[in-house]
Design a protein around this motif. Structure first.
Motif, PDB file in Angstrom:
ATOM      1  N   GLY A   1     -14.671 -10.815  38.324  1.00  0.00           N
ATOM      2  CA  GLY A   1     -14.352 -12.131  38.231  1.00  0.00           C
ATOM      3  C   GLY A   1     -12.967 -12.284  37.702  1.00  0.00           C
ATOM      4  N   GLY A   2     -12.288 -11.376  37.170  1.00  0.00           N
ATOM      5  CA  GLY A   2     -10.891 -11.461  36.974  1.00  0.00           C
ATOM      6  C   GLY A   2      -9.944 -11.944  37.829  1.00  0.00           C
ATOM      7  N   PRO A   3      -9.971 -11.199  38.775  1.00  0.00           N
ATOM      8  CA  PRO A   3      -8.967 -11.780  40.145  1.00  0.00           C
ATOM      9  C   PRO A   3      -9.356 -13.043  40.675  1.00  0.00           C
ATOM     10  CG  PRO A   3      -9.856  -9.299  40.636  1.00  0.00           C
ATOM     11  CD  PRO A   3     -10.581  -9.929  39.326  1.00  0.00           C
ATOM     12  N   ARG A   4     -10.778 -13.758  40.535  1.00  0.00           N
ATOM     13  CA  ARG A   4     -10.728 -14.986  40.879  1.00  0.00           C
ATOM     14  C   ARG A   4     -10.109 -15.988  39.894  1.00  0.00           C
ATOM     15  NH1 ARG A   4     -14.808 -15.433  44.531  1.00  0.00           N
ATOM     16  NH2 ARG A   4     -14.367 -17.603  44.565  1.00  0.00           N
ATOM     17  N   LEU A   5     -10.038 -15.702  38.787  1.00  0.00           N
ATOM     18  CA  LEU A   5      -9.305 -16.356  37.809  1.00  0.00           C
ATOM     19  C   LEU A   5      -7.858 -16.134  37.344  1.00  0.00           C
ATOM     20  CD1 LEU A   5     -12.288 -16.117  35.069  1.00  0.00           C
ATOM     21  CD2 LEU A   5     -11.776 -18.090  36.552  1.00  0.00           C
ATOM     22  N   GLY A   6      -7.256 -15.273  38.263  1.00  0.00           N
ATOM     23  CA  GLY A   6      -5.968 -14.792  38.241  1.00  0.00           C
ATOM     24  C   GLY A   6      -5.463 -13.920  36.787  1.00  0.00           C
ATOM     25  N   LEU A   7      -6.636 -13.075  36.468  1.00  0.00           N
ATOM     26  CA  LEU A   7      -6.404 -12.464  35.217  1.00  0.00           C
ATOM     27  C   LEU A   7      -6.789 -11.255  35.359  1.00  0.00           C
ATOM     28  CD1 LEU A   7      -8.051 -14.986  32.609  1.00  0.00           C
ATOM     29  CD2 LEU A   7      -5.625 -14.750  32.866  1.00  0.00           C
ATOM     30  N   THR A   8      -6.150 -10.184  34.560  1.00  0.00           N
ATOM     31  CA  THR A   8      -6.414  -8.673  34.502  1.00  0.00           C
ATOM     32  C   THR A   8      -7.740  -8.597  33.764  1.00  0.00           C
ATOM     33  OG1 THR A   8      -4.953  -8.246  33.218  1.00  0.00           O
ATOM     34  CG2 THR A   8      -4.014  -8.420  35.299  1.00  0.00           C
ATOM     35  N   ARG A   9      -8.227  -7.285  33.614  1.00  0.00           N
ATOM     36  CA  ARG A   9      -9.274  -6.854  32.983  1.00  0.00           C
ATOM     37  C   ARG A   9      -8.500  -6.932  31.333  1.00  0.00           C
ATOM     38  NH1 ARG A   9      -9.908  -3.320  37.124  1.00  0.00           N
ATOM     39  NH2 ARG A   9     -11.960  -3.177  38.033  1.00  0.00           N
ATOM     40  N   VAL A  10      -7.104  -6.371  31.484  1.00  0.00           N
ATOM     41  CA  VAL A  10      -6.747  -6.320  29.862  1.00  0.00           C
ATOM     42  C   VAL A  10      -6.722  -7.745  29.296  1.00  0.00           C
ATOM     43  CG1 VAL A  10      -4.618  -5.852  28.511  1.00  0.00           C
ATOM     44  CG2 VAL A  10      -5.720  -4.075  30.358  1.00  0.00           C
ATOM     45  N   GLU A  11      -6.085  -8.796  30.142  1.00  0.00           N
ATOM     46  CA  GLU A  11      -6.094 -10.112  29.709  1.00  0.00           C
ATOM     47  C   GLU A  11      -7.420 -10.872  29.286  1.00  0.00           C
ATOM     48  OE1 GLU A  11      -2.098 -11.694  32.023  1.00  0.00           O
ATOM     49  OE2 GLU A  11      -4.021 -11.513  33.039  1.00  0.00           O
ATOM     50  N   LEU A  12      -8.553 -10.300  30.096  1.00  0.00           N
ATOM     51  CA  LEU A  12      -9.973 -10.812  29.911  1.00  0.00           C
ATOM     52  C   LEU A  12     -10.525 -10.208  28.524  1.00  0.00           C
ATOM     53  CD1 LEU A  12     -11.506 -11.074  33.361  1.00  0.00           C
ATOM     54  CD2 LEU A  12     -10.926 -12.839  31.665  1.00  0.00           C
ATOM     55  N   LEU A  13     -10.224  -8.740  28.118  1.00  0.00           N
ATOM     56  CA  LEU A  13     -10.844  -8.099  27.140  1.00  0.00           C
ATOM     57  C   LEU A  13      -9.950  -8.192  25.745  1.00  0.00           C
ATOM     58  CD1 LEU A  13     -11.807  -4.813  28.865  1.00  0.00           C
ATOM     59  CD2 LEU A  13     -13.296  -6.650  28.340  1.00  0.00           C
ATOM     60  N   GLU A  14      -8.648  -8.776  26.030  1.00  0.00           N
ATOM     61  CA  GLU A  14      -8.075  -8.534  24.616  1.00  0.00           C
ATOM     62  C   GLU A  14      -8.318  -9.553  23.733  1.00  0.00           C
ATOM     63  OE1 GLU A  14      -4.885  -7.910  22.186  1.00  0.00           O
ATOM     64  OE2 GLU A  14      -5.629  -6.824  23.726  1.00  0.00           O
ATOM     65  N   PRO A  15      -8.845 -10.760  24.063  1.00  0.00           N
ATOM     66  CA  PRO A  15      -9.563 -11.585  22.971  1.00  0.00           C
ATOM     67  C   PRO A  15     -10.538 -11.176  22.058  1.00  0.00           C
ATOM     68  CG  PRO A  15      -8.962 -13.051  24.932  1.00  0.00           C
ATOM     69  CD  PRO A  15      -8.894 -11.484  25.174  1.00  0.00           C
ATOM     70  N   ALA A  16     -11.261 -10.241  22.838  1.00  0.00           N
ATOM     71  CA  ALA A  16     -12.454  -9.598  22.104  1.00  0.00           C
ATOM     72  C   ALA A  16     -12.613  -8.275  21.442  1.00  0.00           C
ATOM     73  CB  ALA A  16     -13.609  -9.548  23.163  1.00  0.00           C
ATOM     74  N   ARG A  17     -11.079  -7.922  21.569  1.00  0.00           N
ATOM     75  CA  ARG A  17     -10.904  -6.281  21.122  1.00  0.00           C
ATOM     76  C   ARG A  17     -10.969  -6.474  19.471  1.00  0.00           C
ATOM     77  NH1 ARG A  17      -6.453  -4.295  19.005  1.00  0.00           N
ATOM     78  NH2 ARG A  17      -5.257  -5.773  19.485  1.00  0.00           N
ATOM     79  N   LEU A  18     -10.185  -7.323  18.610  1.00  0.00           N
ATOM     80  CA  LEU A  18     -10.198  -7.220  17.127  1.00  0.00           C
ATOM     81  C   LEU A  18     -11.642  -7.711  16.827  1.00  0.00           C
ATOM     82  CD1 LEU A  18      -8.437  -6.313  15.196  1.00  0.00           C
ATOM     83  CD2 LEU A  18      -7.336  -8.560  14.997  1.00  0.00           C
ATOM     84  N   PRO A  19     -12.308  -8.883  17.283  1.00  0.00           N
ATOM     85  CA  PRO A  19     -13.433  -9.197  16.977  1.00  0.00           C
ATOM     86  C   PRO A  19     -14.750  -8.141  16.885  1.00  0.00           C
ATOM     87  CG  PRO A  19     -12.647 -10.863  17.921  1.00  0.00           C
ATOM     88  CD  PRO A  19     -11.755  -9.944  18.138  1.00  0.00           C
ATOM     89  N   LEU A  20     -14.489  -7.428  18.060  1.00  0.00           N
ATOM     90  CA  LEU A  20     -15.538  -6.063  18.048  1.00  0.00           C
ATOM     91  C   LEU A  20     -15.266  -5.079  17.058  1.00  0.00           C
ATOM     92  CD1 LEU A  20     -15.898  -5.785  21.965  1.00  0.00           C
ATOM     93  CD2 LEU A  20     -17.524  -6.641  20.415  1.00  0.00           C
ATOM     94  N   ALA A  21     -13.918  -4.934  16.871  1.00  0.00           N
ATOM     95  CA  ALA A  21     -13.786  -3.814  15.776  1.00  0.00           C
ATOM     96  C   ALA A  21     -14.237  -4.294  14.386  1.00  0.00           C
ATOM     97  CB  ALA A  21     -12.280  -3.614  15.888  1.00  0.00           C
ATOM     98  N   ALA A  22     -13.842  -5.655  14.123  1.00  0.00           N
ATOM     99  CA  ALA A  22     -14.253  -6.065  12.915  1.00  0.00           C
ATOM    100  C   ALA A  22     -15.764  -6.165  12.613  1.00  0.00           C
ATOM    101  CB  ALA A  22     -13.705  -7.674  12.798  1.00  0.00           C
ATOM    102  N   GLY A  23     -16.677  -6.583  13.780  1.00  0.00           N
ATOM    103  CA  GLY A  23     -18.145  -6.446  13.994  1.00  0.00           C
ATOM    104  C   GLY A  23     -18.430  -4.854  13.639  1.00  0.00           C
ATOM    105  N   LEU A  24     -17.742  -4.055  14.251  1.00  0.00           N
ATOM    106  CA  LEU A  24     -18.106  -2.746  13.975  1.00  0.00           C
ATOM    107  C   LEU A  24     -18.035  -2.237  12.433  1.00  0.00           C
ATOM    108  CD1 LEU A  24     -17.064  -1.105  17.294  1.00  0.00           C
ATOM    109  CD2 LEU A  24     -19.516  -1.326  16.734  1.00  0.00           C
ATOM    110  N   ALA A  25     -16.788  -2.516  12.046  1.00  0.00           N
ATOM    111  CA  ALA A  25     -16.552  -2.194  10.425  1.00  0.00           C
ATOM    112  C   ALA A  25     -17.631  -2.968   9.585  1.00  0.00           C
ATOM    113  CB  ALA A  25     -15.295  -2.937  10.255  1.00  0.00           C
ATOM    114  N   MET A  26     -18.211  -3.935  10.091  1.00  0.00           N
ATOM    115  CA  MET A  26     -19.082  -4.857   9.276  1.00  0.00           C
ATOM    116  C   MET A  26     -20.527  -4.135   9.164  1.00  0.00           C
ATOM    117  SD  MET A  26     -20.423  -8.773   9.568  1.00  0.00           S
ATOM    118  CE  MET A  26     -20.522  -8.468  11.247  1.00  0.00           C
TER     119      MET A  26
END
Length: 449
Positions: free
Chosen positions: A382-407
């Motif tokens: 779906g990223g190419p259909r939105l004009g976004l790369t995988r990195v751009e789509l995953l970046e917003p979730a990177r830190l919340p996932l790390a925070a959740g794992l730490a919790m």
């Protein structure tokens, strides 16, 4: 109040209150009674996506009055057919499932009457009216349900709650939205209006039919008590979703439909959803036994908690996928969303089928595994259909996932085994929130020029 605040009130008073009423009733009902309701309600829940998703979202995306008139006719026809089918099926099923399904059979027709009105209110973002309506409808429906339970009709309490909700909700939506569209639309207009709600319905059915289908499978494979425990776990999941994520999701599609899935808007929605989802679902995963004891009672908690944890992981991956599915729908790529939903459904069935021979908890883990695979596919495709790369789509979730794992690592280390469930849950929630917020605060900030 802001639209976001009214959206939160709406979802809390709709899904959150419904889950609270169900969990309150489940404390005074047996698992067999809950399981009978679960078996009867599962097909009705699957059918309601025709109106709650297909018709409502089609109205949100539709700008033509002619198309809305056609959608109203289609909504009524679909509701009548589904209600008739459920009434016929109820006459063939033995008690206690048959009588429960007969009580629920009018629900699709009631949804069909108010489907276009509901979509009109959502399209116009009349969140205050929707929220106040939900509060009134839930209050009356809850009074009817608890009244039935108090007078010895516990088997009818939950079906009556759903029936009252559908009837009163549609009546209020019709009153708030104004005059009904004129019926008898032209055949050409009907044909032109049909593909969009069918596509949305198929996508929603593929996604939302998963848990009801699993519910039926567990009930058939392990009996009504196991089915009741599965439904209680699913309703706890629904309550968490209503409290934390439903307000964000409810306003996401209308906003993206107006602005388009532009990068700033989508990135903001992705970041907000990821933060709330990781805190909610991973935090609940750590405290599942305490949540089950408080929500369902100590007598049901040992059966509910093992089913709740895998469902929470499914809730997490589903929540992370919602902004992408809404953006793709707004961008005209609803077929891609449908393919992903069908793939998740098929993979879940393939994984759950052998697990049903072992234990309900193992079967409950199948949707989470399939959902994670489907999310990975959606990001890549779906990223190419939105004009976004995988990195751009995953970046917003990177830190919340790390925070959740730490919790998730920190909370089980807290020595609260001797405390009652309420106090233990409060202590774990406090520690988990502090850890999560601390890791989240590490988000890299731009340096001043």
């Amino acid at each position: 109040m802001t639209p976001g605040a009214w959206s939160a009130v709406l979802q809390w008073s709709r899904a959150g209150a419904a889950a609270a009423v169900f969990l309150g009733l489940s404390r005074v009902l047996t698992l067999e009674q809950v399981g009978a309701f679960a078996a009867a309600a599962a097909p009705v829940r699957m059918a309601q996506v025709v109106h709650k998703a297909g018709v409502v979202e089609a109205v949100v995306l539709c700008r033509s009055p002619r198309r809305r008139r056609a959608l109203h006719g289609l909504s009524l026809f679909a509701g009548a057919v589904l209600s008739g089918a459920f009434a016929c099926a109820a006459m063939l099923l033995p008690p206690p499932v048959g009588p429960a399904l007969m009580l629920l059979s009018p629900v699709p027709l009631l949804h069909g009457l108010g489907g276009v009105a509901e979509g009109t209110l959502r399209r116009d973002l009349r969140l205050r009216a929707l929220a106040l309506r939900a509060i009134a409808v839930q209050s009356v429906s809850a009074a009817v349900a608890f009244g039935a339970a108090a007078t010895g009709r516990g088997d009818a309490a939950l079906p009556l709650f759903l029936l009252c909700n559908a009837g009163l909700g549609s009546a209020a939506a019709l009153a708030l939205a104004g005059p009904l569209p004129r019926l008898r639309p032209r055949t050409a207009t009907l044909r032109a209006a049909l593909p969009l709600p069918c596509l949305i319905t198929a996508r929603a059915l593929a996604g939302e039919a998963l848990l009801p289908a699993l519910q039926l499978a567990v009930t058939l494979g392990f009996g009504l008590p196991a089915g009741g425990a599965m439904l209680i776990a699913a309703r706890i999941l629904g309550a968490l979703d209503a409290i934390a994520l439903a307000p964000l999701r409810y306003v996401g599609l209308p906003r993206l439909a107006v602005t388009g899935p532009v990068r700033p808007a989508l990135a903001t929605i992705l970041r907000s959803t990821a933060a709330v989802a990781c805190w909610t679902y991973l935090g609940a995963f750590c405290t599942a036994p305490d949540i089950a004891a408080l929500a369902a009672g100590a007598q049901h908690a040992p059966e509910v908690a093992p089913l709740l944890r895998p469902l929470l992981l499914f809730g997490l991956v589903s929540a992370l996928a919602v902004p992408l599915t809404q953006a793709l729908t707004a961008a005209g790529a609803a077929r891609l969303v449908l393919l992903r939903a069908l793939a998740v459904l098929g993979l879940s069935v393939a994984l759950a089928a052998p697990a049903l021979l072992v234990a309900p908890a193992l079967a409950a883990a199948a949707p989470a595994a399939a959902g994670a695979a489907g999310l990975a596919w959606l990001v890549g495709t779906g990223g190419p259909r939105l004009g976004l790369t995988r990195v751009e789509l995953l970046e917003p979730a990177r830190l919340p996932l790390a925070a959740g794992l730490a919790m998730a690592i920190a909370v089980p280390l807290l020595p609260v085994q001797a405390l009652p469930p309420a106090q233990a849950l409060a202590a774990k929630a406090a520690l988990g929130t502090v850890v999560f917020a601390g890791v989240l605060s590490l988000r890299r900030r731009p340096r001043p020029a």
